[in-house]
Motif scaffolding. Structure first.
Motif, short mmCIF file in Angstrom:
data_model
loop_
_atom_site.label_atom_id
_atom_site.label_comp_id
_atom_site.label_asym_id
_atom_site.label_seq_id
_atom_site.Cartn_x
_atom_site.Cartn_y
_atom_site.Cartn_z
N TYR A 1 -12.44 0.29 14.64
CA TYR A 1 -11.78 1.67 14.60
C TYR A 1 -13.29 3.03 14.75
N SER A 2 -13.42 2.71 14.73
CA SER A 2 -15.36 4.20 14.05
C SER A 2 -15.86 3.81 15.71
N GLU A 3 -16.37 2.54 16.60
CA GLU A 3 -17.08 2.23 17.50
C GLU A 3 -15.51 2.65 18.51
N LEU A 4 -14.59 2.44 19.05
CA LEU A 4 -13.67 3.19 19.58
C LEU A 4 -13.91 4.56 19.69
N GLU A 5 -13.65 5.03 18.64
CA GLU A 5 -13.46 6.26 18.63
C GLU A 5 -14.83 7.07 19.04
N ARG A 6 -16.02 6.03 18.67
CA ARG A 6 -16.92 7.23 18.61
C ARG A 6 -17.40 7.23 20.68
N ARG A 7 -16.65 5.67 21.10
CA ARG A 7 -16.72 5.95 22.57
C ARG A 7 -15.77 6.68 23.33
N ALA A 8 -14.84 6.96 22.76
CA ALA A 8 -13.89 8.38 22.97
C ALA A 8 -14.32 9.81 22.84
N LYS A 9 -15.33 9.95 21.75
CA LYS A 9 -15.25 11.62 21.61
C LYS A 9 -17.24 11.22 23.00
N GLU A 10 -17.43 10.53 23.90
CA GLU A 10 -18.33 10.11 25.29
C GLU A 10 -17.24 9.74 26.06
N GLU B 1 -3.28 4.00 7.24
CA GLU B 1 -3.13 5.35 7.36
C GLU B 1 -4.58 5.38 7.62
N TRP B 2 -5.22 4.51 7.14
CA TRP B 2 -6.76 4.41 7.31
C TRP B 2 -7.34 4.47 8.57
N ALA B 3 -6.24 4.00 9.43
CA ALA B 3 -6.37 3.23 10.69
C ALA B 3 -6.20 4.84 11.63
N SER B 4 -4.81 5.69 11.39
CA SER B 4 -4.76 6.34 12.02
C SER B 4 -5.80 7.75 11.97
N GLN B 5 -6.67 7.82 10.90
CA GLN B 5 -7.29 8.38 9.77
C GLN B 5 -8.35 8.64 11.01
N ILE B 6 -8.60 7.38 11.59
CA ILE B 6 -10.04 7.06 12.23
C ILE B 6 -9.86 6.84 13.50
N TRP B 7 -9.17 6.49 14.58
CA TRP B 7 -8.26 7.08 15.75
C TRP B 7 -7.42 7.94 15.96
N LYS B 8 -8.21 8.43 16.34
CA LYS B 8 -7.53 9.89 17.57
C LYS B 8 -6.96 9.55 17.85
N GLY B 9 -6.75 8.65 19.28
CA GLY B 9 -5.89 8.53 20.33
C GLY B 9 -4.60 7.96 20.02
N VAL B 10 -3.62 7.08 21.18
CA VAL B 10 -2.20 6.53 21.13
C VAL B 10 -2.67 5.17 20.25
N LEU B 11 -1.42 5.68 19.45
CA LEU B 11 -1.17 4.36 18.37
C LEU B 11 0.04 3.38 18.90
N VAL B 12 -0.07 2.07 19.10
CA VAL B 12 1.16 1.04 19.17
C VAL B 12 1.32 0.65 18.21
#
Length: 389
Positions: free
Chosen positions: A263-272, A304-315
């Motif tokens: 999740y952290s790596e996906l969010e890092r890519r999102a911020k890029e 909850e931990w997942a939604s705290q890391i990933w800030k995009g759309v969550l299914v």
């Protein structure tokens, strides 16, 4: 109107570049209704998805689509590896679009969880992250009975797998007309097997550390983002799932540690600037098959931990309609403004599920015994609420 009608479930949401009219999604079900020889979609599937797209406006996620023959695993699946296969899926996608809804093509490779007899019949190898790391004793027995060995994927196999994901993704978007592609990183299929230390005993760059075991998943993500654009790519995880040989919370490395990194790596890519369209979670209320052939309820683990890391759309998917008064559904969809709820079994038996949930109409029970049988029965034979009246 029902209590759900005033929740976020029936508010629009932007996913990638597309605005959905609601947050009700059809979960990928993989019902084995495609052609058994060429693995092509057909009119049976067109009707199934087309019916569920009517009066909807939300997201429908396809049956799992094998990215190559090496990872088909099951009979009567779908492929879009060739132009002809991708063209065969197009009428289904068109039917969804004509009804005003949207389509995501889920792509997968089953790895060690392929049915050995199916692979043997087609002259294919049984492959996974590591040799002889079967999901369980039954899987090992089935392989032996079919005189099949579980082989470790070579680096060439891994490179080919990434290319196969890219080819299938481009074909699904450019030929079939899908709005999104979803990487199946869940259910203990190949990508999840690489992430799980019980299945992955490799000592090269794809094994050992959390980073190395995540490498293939993230390389596939990066390859598809490059091929079709981040706004058209989703990915599905099931961290807690033990069905199919997953370690869940009992692994040598806790699943939260493994997937929090992803999740952290996906969010890092999102911020890029490369935020994926969505991340999907298949959640722990589904424990596996019980004696009556249905899924049993298990310990509920927090996401909850997942939604705290990933800030995009969550299914989110997992037994929501089995919880009295839809309490968990309401709580989760209203917890933020970026959550979509996916439904599977009850969407099979209620083609007009969004309307029933919005209006508080009763739900038709599903028939698990016909989930995986060929043909129309139990797949296209359920009426809408107005038809049943």
């Amino acid at each position: 109107m029902s209590q759900l009608s005033k929740t976020n479930l029936f508010k629009p949401i932007k996913v990638g570049l597309i605005e959905l009219k609601n947050r009700v999604a059809l979960a990928p079900m993989t019902r084995f209704r495609a052609d058994s020889v060429n693995f092509t979609a057909n009119d049976t599937m067109k009707k199934h998805f087309g019916d569920r797209a009517k009066n909807n406006g939300g997201l429908l996620i396809s049956d799992a689509i094998s990215v190559s023959w090496s990872g088909i695993g099951y009979p009567n699946g779908i492929m879009v590896q060739t132009k002809e296969q991708a063209e065969a899926l197009k009428p289904t996608v068109d039917a969804v679009h004509e009804a005003g809804s949207f389509f995501s093509a889920q792509l997968f490779h089953v790895g060690r969880n392929a049915v050995p007899a199916t692979m043997k019949a087609r002259g294919l190898r049984l492959i996974g992250p590591s040799a002889d790391t079967f999901a369980d004793a039954d899987a090992e027995k089935a392989a032996k009975e079919s005189d099949m060995k579980l082989e470790e994927m070579t680096l060439d196999d891994i490179e080919q797998l990434k290319k196969d994901f890219v080819t299938s993704a481009k074909n699904a978007i450019e030929i079939s007309g899908a709005d999104f592609v979803e990487i199946h990183g869940a259910s203990n299929y190949t990508l999840a097997q690489f992430a799980d230390i019980s299945a992955n005993k490799r000592t090269d760059e794809y094994g050992g550390s959390i980073e190395n075991r995540s490498r293939l998943m993230l390389e596939v993500v990066d390859a598809l983002v490059e091929a079709v654009g981040a706004e058209k790519v989703g990915i599905k995880f099931s961290p807690y799932m033990t069905f199919g040989g997953g370690s869940g919370v009992d692994g040598e490395i806790h699943c939260i540690a493994q997937y929090a990194y992803l999740y952290s790596e996906l969010e890092r890519r999102a911020k890029e600037g490369k935020r994926l369209a969505y991340v999907s979670n298949y959640e722990a209320r589904l424990a596996g098959f019980t004696k009556d052939g249905d899924f049993g309820l298990s310990t509920e683990y927090s996401f909850e931990w997942a939604s705290q890391i990933w800030k995009g759309v969550l299914v989110r998917a997992g037994g929501y309609l089995h919880i009295p008064e839809y309490k968990s559904l309401i709580a989760d969809v209203n917890a933020d403004d970026r959550t979509i709820i996916a439904f599977g079994r009850y969407f099979t038996s209620n083609p007009d599920l969004p309307s029933r949930l919005r209006n508080g109409y009763p739900l038709t029970p599903y028939d698990r015994s016909k989930f995986y049988s060929p043909g129309e029965e139990g797949y296209n034979t359920f009426p809408t609420y107005s038809e049943s009246k």
